[in-house]
Design a protein around this motif. Structure first.
Motif, PDB file in Angstrom:
ATOM      1  N   GLN A 154       0.813  -1.218   0.000  1.00 39.66           N
ATOM      2  CA  GLN A 154       0.000   0.000   0.000  1.00 39.66           C
ATOM      3  C   GLN A 154       0.848   1.271   0.000  1.00 39.66           C
ATOM      4  OE1 GLN A 154      -3.906  -0.364   0.246  1.00 39.66           O
ATOM      5  NE2 GLN A 154      -2.744  -1.865  -0.963  1.00 39.66           N
ATOM      6  N   MET A 155       2.010   1.210  -0.661  1.00 35.66           N
ATOM      7  CA  MET A 155       2.885   2.372  -0.758  1.00 35.66           C
ATOM      8  C   MET A 155       2.211   3.445  -1.605  1.00 35.66           C
ATOM      9  SD  MET A 155       6.036   2.597   0.545  1.00 35.66           S
ATOM     10  CE  MET A 155       6.920   1.077   0.241  1.00 35.66           C
ATOM     11  N   GLY A 156       2.082   4.630  -1.048  1.00 31.05           N
ATOM     12  CA  GLY A 156       1.458   5.719  -1.783  1.00 31.05           C
ATOM     13  C   GLY A 156      -0.064   5.707  -1.738  1.00 31.05           C
ATOM     14  N   VAL A 157      -0.656   4.752  -1.031  1.00 28.67           N
ATOM     15  CA  VAL A 157      -2.121   4.684  -0.925  1.00 28.67           C
ATOM     16  C   VAL A 157      -2.537   5.378   0.363  1.00 28.67           C
ATOM     17  CG1 VAL A 157      -4.148   3.199  -0.828  1.00 28.67           C
ATOM     18  CG2 VAL A 157      -2.152   2.504  -2.187  1.00 28.67           C
ATOM     19  N   HIS A 158      -3.060   6.572   0.257  1.00 27.56           N
ATOM     20  CA  HIS A 158      -3.457   7.307   1.462  1.00 27.56           C
ATOM     21  C   HIS A 158      -4.591   8.280   1.147  1.00 27.56           C
ATOM     22  CE1 HIS A 158      -0.929  10.177  -0.599  1.00 27.56           C
ATOM     23  NE2 HIS A 158       0.133   9.446  -0.372  1.00 27.56           N
ATOM     24  N   ASP A 159      -5.415   7.934   0.138  1.00 26.72           N
ATOM     25  CA  ASP A 159      -6.472   8.854  -0.246  1.00 26.72           C
ATOM     26  C   ASP A 159      -7.623   8.875   0.754  1.00 26.72           C
ATOM     27  OD1 ASP A 159      -6.875   6.227  -1.052  1.00 26.72           O
ATOM     28  OD2 ASP A 159      -8.352   6.780  -2.579  1.00 26.72           O
ATOM     29  N   LYS A 160      -7.843   7.753   1.464  1.00 25.87           N
ATOM     30  CA  LYS A 160      -8.909   7.696   2.467  1.00 25.87           C
ATOM     31  C   LYS A 160      -8.302   7.428   3.833  1.00 25.87           C
ATOM     32  CE  LYS A 160     -12.490   6.039  -0.710  1.00 25.87           C
ATOM     33  NZ  LYS A 160     -13.475   4.974  -1.006  1.00 25.87           N
ATOM     34  N   ASN A 161      -8.684   8.249   4.806  1.00 25.06           N
ATOM     35  CA  ASN A 161      -8.077   8.118   6.129  1.00 25.06           C
ATOM     36  C   ASN A 161      -9.106   7.871   7.221  1.00 25.06           C
ATOM     37  OD1 ASN A 161      -5.039   8.610   5.999  1.00 25.06           O
ATOM     38  ND2 ASN A 161      -5.837  10.243   4.696  1.00 25.06           N
ATOM     39  N   ASP A 162     -10.299   7.364   6.842  1.00 29.07           N
ATOM     40  CA  ASP A 162     -11.227   6.914   7.867  1.00 29.07           C
ATOM     41  C   ASP A 162     -10.708   5.600   8.434  1.00 29.07           C
ATOM     42  OD1 ASP A 162     -13.052   4.621   6.294  1.00 29.07           O
ATOM     43  OD2 ASP A 162     -12.194   6.173   5.018  1.00 29.07           O
ATOM     44  N   LEU A 163     -11.191   5.228   9.596  1.00 21.55           N
ATOM     45  CA  LEU A 163     -10.655   4.069  10.293  1.00 21.55           C
ATOM     46  C   LEU A 163     -10.801   2.786   9.480  1.00 21.55           C
ATOM     47  CD1 LEU A 163      -9.312   2.897  12.790  1.00 21.55           C
ATOM     48  CD2 LEU A 163     -11.583   2.646  13.816  1.00 21.55           C
ATOM     49  N   GLY A 164     -11.949   2.620   8.844  1.00 15.03           N
ATOM     50  CA  GLY A 164     -12.159   1.408   8.066  1.00 15.03           C
ATOM     51  C   GLY A 164     -11.137   1.247   6.959  1.00 15.03           C
ATOM     52  N   SER A 165     -10.819   2.355   6.275  1.00 12.12           N
ATOM     53  CA  SER A 165      -9.834   2.292   5.185  1.00 12.12           C
ATOM     54  C   SER A 165      -8.442   1.986   5.721  1.00 12.12           C
ATOM     55  CB  SER A 165      -9.822   3.629   4.419  1.00 12.12           C
ATOM     56  OG  SER A 165     -11.069   3.857   3.799  1.00 12.12           O
ATOM     57  N   ILE A 166      -8.108   2.567   6.874  1.00 13.28           N
ATOM     58  CA  ILE A 166      -6.802   2.305   7.477  1.00 13.28           C
ATOM     59  C   ILE A 166      -6.678   0.832   7.858  1.00 13.28           C
ATOM     60  CG2 ILE A 166      -5.337   2.770   9.488  1.00 13.28           C
ATOM     61  CD1 ILE A 166      -6.469   5.640   9.435  1.00 13.28           C
ATOM     62  N   LEU A 167      -7.740   0.298   8.473  1.00 15.53           N
ATOM     63  CA  LEU A 167      -7.699  -1.112   8.864  1.00 15.53           C
ATOM     64  C   LEU A 167      -7.624  -2.021   7.647  1.00 15.53           C
ATOM     65  CD1 LEU A 167     -10.307  -1.189  11.787  1.00 15.53           C
ATOM     66  CD2 LEU A 167      -7.812  -0.948  11.918  1.00 15.53           C
ATOM     67  N   ASN A 168      -8.286  -1.654   6.569  1.00  9.36           N
ATOM     68  CA  ASN A 168      -8.219  -2.443   5.345  1.00  9.36           C
ATOM     69  C   ASN A 168      -6.800  -2.462   4.798  1.00  9.36           C
ATOM     70  OD1 ASN A 168      -9.487  -3.869   3.012  1.00  9.36           O
ATOM     71  ND2 ASN A 168      -8.817  -2.044   1.920  1.00  9.36           N
ATOM     72  N   ARG A 169      -6.131  -1.295   4.805  1.00 10.19           N
ATOM     73  CA  ARG A 169      -4.745  -1.242   4.335  1.00 10.19           C
ATOM     74  C   ARG A 169      -3.840  -2.057   5.256  1.00 10.19           C
ATOM     75  NH1 ARG A 169      -6.112   4.265   3.130  1.00 10.19           N
ATOM     76  NH2 ARG A 169      -5.062   5.108   4.961  1.00 10.19           N
ATOM     77  N   ALA A 170      -4.106  -1.978   6.563  1.00  7.52           N
ATOM     78  CA  ALA A 170      -3.301  -2.750   7.519  1.00  7.52           C
ATOM     79  C   ALA A 170      -3.423  -4.239   7.250  1.00  7.52           C
ATOM     80  CB  ALA A 170      -3.729  -2.427   8.949  1.00  7.52           C
ATOM     81  N   ASP A 171      -4.643  -4.698   6.956  1.00  3.17           N
ATOM     82  CA  ASP A 171      -4.854  -6.124   6.680  1.00  3.17           C
ATOM     83  C   ASP A 171      -4.081  -6.566   5.443  1.00  3.17           C
ATOM     84  OD1 ASP A 171      -6.512  -6.406   8.859  1.00  3.17           O
ATOM     85  OD2 ASP A 171      -8.363  -6.120   7.714  1.00  3.17           O
ATOM     86  N   LYS A 206     -11.377  14.708   5.820  1.00  3.83           N
ATOM     87  CA  LYS A 206     -10.917  14.995   4.469  1.00  3.83           C
ATOM     88  C   LYS A 206     -10.242  16.360   4.402  1.00  3.83           C
ATOM     89  CE  LYS A 206     -14.343  12.118   2.088  1.00  3.83           C
ATOM     90  NZ  LYS A 206     -15.488  12.105   1.150  1.00  3.83           N
ATOM     91  N   ASP A 207     -10.854  17.342   5.089  1.00  2.00           N
ATOM     92  CA  ASP A 207     -10.276  18.677   5.090  1.00  2.00           C
ATOM     93  C   ASP A 207      -8.903  18.683   5.733  1.00  2.00           C
ATOM     94  OD1 ASP A 207     -12.524  19.618   3.870  1.00  2.00           O
ATOM     95  OD2 ASP A 207     -13.439  20.426   5.685  1.00  2.00           O
ATOM     96  N   SER A 208      -8.760  17.981   6.872  1.00  2.00           N
ATOM     97  CA  SER A 208      -7.474  17.959   7.563  1.00  2.00           C
ATOM     98  C   SER A 208      -6.428  17.232   6.735  1.00  2.00           C
ATOM     99  CB  SER A 208      -7.612  17.314   8.948  1.00  2.00           C
ATOM    100  OG  SER A 208      -8.070  15.981   8.841  1.00  2.00           O
ATOM    101  N   THR A 209      -6.856  16.198   5.997  1.00  2.00           N
ATOM    102  CA  THR A 209      -5.927  15.479   5.131  1.00  2.00           C
ATOM    103  C   THR A 209      -5.451  16.371   4.000  1.00  2.00           C
ATOM    104  OG1 THR A 209      -6.978  13.360   5.623  1.00  2.00           O
ATOM    105  CG2 THR A 209      -5.653  13.472   3.630  1.00  2.00           C
ATOM    106  N   THR A 210      -6.371  17.139   3.413  1.00  2.00           N
ATOM    107  CA  THR A 210      -6.007  18.045   2.328  1.00  2.00           C
ATOM    108  C   THR A 210      -5.003  19.084   2.800  1.00  2.00           C
ATOM    109  OG1 THR A 210      -8.169  17.750   1.267  1.00  2.00           O
ATOM    110  CG2 THR A 210      -6.908  19.712   0.660  1.00  2.00           C
ATOM    111  N   THR A 211      -5.240  19.642   3.985  1.00  2.00           N
ATOM    112  CA  THR A 211      -4.317  20.637   4.540  1.00  2.00           C
ATOM    113  C   THR A 211      -2.941  20.025   4.761  1.00  2.00           C
ATOM    114  OG1 THR A 211      -6.123  21.801   5.637  1.00  2.00           O
ATOM    115  CG2 THR A 211      -3.902  22.202   6.481  1.00  2.00           C
ATOM    116  N   LYS A 212      -2.925  18.832   5.352  1.00  2.00           N
ATOM    117  CA  LYS A 212      -1.648  18.162   5.613  1.00  2.00           C
ATOM    118  C   LYS A 212      -0.900  17.902   4.312  1.00  2.00           C
ATOM    119  CE  LYS A 212      -1.123  13.925   5.693  1.00  2.00           C
ATOM    120  NZ  LYS A 212      -1.241  12.463   5.885  1.00  2.00           N
ATOM    121  N   ASN A 213      -1.599  17.417   3.284  1.00  2.00           N
ATOM    122  CA  ASN A 213      -0.946  17.101   2.012  1.00  2.00           C
ATOM    123  C   ASN A 213      -0.395  18.350   1.345  1.00  2.00           C
ATOM    124  OD1 ASN A 213      -1.568  14.419   2.364  1.00  2.00           O
ATOM    125  ND2 ASN A 213      -3.361  14.443   1.021  1.00  2.00           N
ATOM    126  N   THR A 214      -1.147  19.453   1.434  1.00  2.00           N
ATOM    127  CA  THR A 214      -0.680  20.710   0.842  1.00  2.00           C
ATOM    128  C   THR A 214       0.570  21.212   1.548  1.00  2.00           C
ATOM    129  OG1 THR A 214      -2.939  21.319   0.189  1.00  2.00           O
ATOM    130  CG2 THR A 214      -1.317  23.103   0.332  1.00  2.00           C
TER     131      THR A 214
END
Length: 236
Positions: free
Chosen positions: A103-120, A168-176
């Motif tokens: 999952q290198m470079g995969v970080h478009d969704k940062n809700d808990l479910g998406s994080i756990l899916n990437r972890a799996d 989503k807003d906080s992720t956008t700010t962080k990425n910028t």
């Protein structure tokens, strides 16, 4: 347009702190940079830290995480990054494998479910590539810590899996901000490279301070485009 880092923010801030410290210790490169560039870079570093904290807070509110769960999530993210960094060493240049399996470079969704899916996905990849990872320092202890951190969450509830605008807003700010910081670090490195060229062996120490030839990680470079296949020569 700023360059965008394709590696964990922890890698960016770790190297950013070293490069910023080096720039402050060697003010002679300031003449090569715009006014206040070095201090502005230090400010950006502090802002990134605040952005990450804000993103974690937003993500925690999404799933109503307890204090213990928030701590467990930090540990899980740490384990995921460790696995990615080890995989980058174990499989240099294998962009597709790193992207799909780790999952290198995969970080478009940062809700808990998406994080756990990437972890799996990463845990499964760690287990199937264990021999290669162990050649790069990984041990069974890291695997155990990773799986334990994941197991603390069980199956994410639907409420935890729903992404909201705040995260989503906080992720956008962080990425910028991360992109702006990355651009500043590359510029400072270029100034240092010009000030202390590699052609003089005496410059090796100061070049190391600026993480030249170390940062950005070599494996984050975009793969070269495949060569065009020449047209077949018609038979007479």
């Amino acid at each position: 347009m700023n360059h965008r880092p394709h590696f964990p923010v922890s890698t960016l801030t770790y190297n950013g702190n070293l490069i910023s410290t080096a720039a402050q210790a060697h003010p002679e490169i300031a003449m090569r940079l715009p006014a206040n560039y070095i201090s502005d870079t230090s400010t950006l570093l502090g802002k990134i830290t605040a952005d990450v904290a804000g993103q974690k807070n937003a993500r925690g509110k999404l799933g109503n995480l307890t204090t213990v769960q928030s701590a467990n999530l930090d540990m899980l993210l740490h384990c995921m990054n460790q696995a990615r960094q080890t995989a980058r060493l174990a499989f240099p240049g294998q962009t597709v494998k790193l992207h799909q399996e780790f999952q290198m470079g995969v970080h478009d969704k940062n809700d808990l479910g998406s994080i756990l899916n990437r972890a799996d996905i990463i845990i499964a990849s760690v287990q199937s590539n264990l021999a290669a990872l162990k050649l790069k320092g990984w041990t069974d202890a890291e695997t155990t810590a990773f799986t334990t951190a994941r197991q603390t969450f069980g199956t994410a509830t639907p409420a935890q899996q729903t992404a909201k605008g705040g995260a989503k807003d906080s992720t956008t700010t962080k990425n910028t901000d991360a992109a702006a910081l990355y651009e500043n670090l590359l510029t400072i490195q270029n100034a240092a490279d010009l000030q202390w060229p590699a052609t003089d062996p005496a410059n090796a120490g100061v070049r190391d301070e600026f993480r030249l030839n170390t940062f950005p990680p070599a494996s984050t470079t975009a793969p070269a485009a495949p060569a065009a296949t020449p047209p077949a020569t018609p038979h007479p």
